[in-house]
Structure formats: C-alpha cells, structure tokens
Design a protein around this motif. Structure first.
Motif, short mmCIF file in Angstrom:
data_model
loop_
_atom_site.label_atom_id
_atom_site.label_comp_id
_atom_site.label_asym_id
_atom_site.label_seq_id
_atom_site.Cartn_x
_atom_site.Cartn_y
_atom_site.Cartn_z
N LEU A 153 -7.58 -30.09 8.81
CA LEU A 153 -6.84 -28.83 8.85
C LEU A 153 -7.39 -27.90 9.92
O LEU A 153 -6.65 -27.32 10.71
N LEU A 154 -8.72 -27.74 9.93
CA LEU A 154 -9.34 -26.81 10.87
C LEU A 154 -9.29 -27.29 12.32
O LEU A 154 -9.23 -26.47 13.23
N ALA A 175 -5.00 -22.84 9.57
CA ALA A 175 -5.33 -23.83 8.54
C ALA A 175 -5.11 -23.24 7.14
O ALA A 175 -4.57 -23.91 6.26
N VAL A 176 -5.50 -21.99 6.96
CA VAL A 176 -5.29 -21.32 5.68
C VAL A 176 -3.80 -21.14 5.43
O VAL A 176 -3.30 -21.40 4.33
N GLN A 177 -3.08 -20.70 6.45
CA GLN A 177 -1.64 -20.47 6.30
C GLN A 177 -0.91 -21.76 5.95
O GLN A 177 -0.06 -21.78 5.05
N VAL A 178 -1.23 -22.85 6.64
CA VAL A 178 -0.59 -24.13 6.37
C VAL A 178 -0.95 -24.62 4.97
O VAL A 178 -0.09 -25.09 4.23
N ALA A 179 -2.22 -24.51 4.59
CA ALA A 179 -2.63 -24.93 3.26
C ALA A 179 -1.89 -24.14 2.18
O ALA A 179 -1.40 -24.72 1.20
N ALA A 180 -1.77 -22.84 2.36
CA ALA A 180 -1.04 -22.01 1.39
C ALA A 180 0.44 -22.40 1.34
O ALA A 180 1.04 -22.48 0.26
N ASP A 189 -8.55 -21.45 12.52
CA ASP A 189 -9.04 -21.07 11.18
C ASP A 189 -7.97 -20.39 10.35
O ASP A 189 -7.77 -20.73 9.18
N THR A 190 -7.27 -19.44 10.94
CA THR A 190 -6.23 -18.72 10.21
C THR A 190 -5.04 -19.63 9.95
O THR A 190 -4.48 -19.65 8.85
N THR A 199 -9.58 -15.54 1.54
CA THR A 199 -9.75 -15.52 2.99
C THR A 199 -9.22 -14.26 3.64
O THR A 199 -9.42 -14.04 4.83
N ASP A 200 -8.49 -13.45 2.89
CA ASP A 200 -7.86 -12.24 3.40
C ASP A 200 -6.92 -12.55 4.57
O ASP A 200 -6.80 -11.78 5.51
#
Length: 140
Positions: free
Chosen positions: A52-53, A61-66, A58-59, A85-86
């Motif tokens: 993912l990363l 990866a979080v967006q895609v995971a969510a 970094d941002t 992660t804000d």
C-alpha cells in the motif's frame, strides 16, 4: 498515529476472511495505480502494508485502505483508520461518507430497516452490541 502503524494495526485486526477480502478488493479496485495480483497473493499483513505504502503515498495508502474497508462494509474500521491518521478522504462520496450504502433517506418509513438489524447484516467487521471499535477488537 503514524500512517504505517495505523494501516498495519488495521490489517492485523481484520479476521482472516476479511483480510483476504481486503486483498481481493485491492487487486480489483478500478482506480489508478493498479496493484498487481502477484504483489498481494500469499503476502502477510506487514507485506500488504508495504505494498500500500509503496504503491500510493502515505496519505493515499490510508485513503485507499479506508475506501476498500467501506466497500467491504467495514465502516467502523475505516472510520477508525481515518481518525488514527487524521487523514481526510479526497474522493467525494467515497470514504468521507462511509454509511452511504445504509442511507434510508429516500426509503418509505414502512420499508426502513432498524439500526440493530442492519448491524447484524454487516460483513462481520462490526459486532452487534459493541459500543466502540476498540471493544470490538478486544473480543476478536
């Protein structure tokens, strides 16, 4: 919390079936860049975190995971990841509105499903009767 740690924690808290479903959704997502099956098949949760990363920033990866968690109807897990992660999701209507599938605004009152029954019908990420994400994880 650091994005890497938050993603790794989220993946480690998914059941085996939901982890496999997450990997399937990752490979089959329509957005760019695409993740090739050989980068995901048979990989550990730590390795998927790195995929993912390395594929997204970094941002991202979080967006895609969510986004993937929401597609799986693991809305609490998506909300928790974003809170840890804000990170704000960039696509309108995607992870910013994780409950979009459960909206009953345009459904006649007699056809509406109660909150309790809709929780029971989820994919297994949310456990009925648990008041918080962390309590749910303690029971897993």
């Amino acid at each position: 919390m650091d994005n890497r740690k938050a993603i790794k924690l989220m993946l480690s808290n998914l059941s085996k079936d939901n982890f496999e479903h997450f990997c399937h959704e990752l490979v089959n997502r329509k957005g760019k860049p695409q993740v090739l099956r050989n980068r995901v098949e048979g990989k550990s949760r730590s390795e998927i975190t790195e995929v993912l990363l390395s594929t997204f920033d970094d941002t991202g990866a979080v967006q895609v995971a969510a986004e993937l968690l929401n597609e799986m109807e693991c809305n609490k897990e998506a909300d928790q990841l974003l809170a840890d992660t804000d990170v704000k999701c960039s696509e309108p209507g995607s992870s910013n509105n994780p409950r979009r599938k459960l909206s009953q605004r345009n459904v006649p009152a007699e056809s509406r499903v109660s909150a309790e029954s809709s929780i029971q019908q989820t994919s297994g990420c949310s456990q009925f009767g648990q008041s918080s994400f962390k309590e749910c994880l303690q029971l897993s």
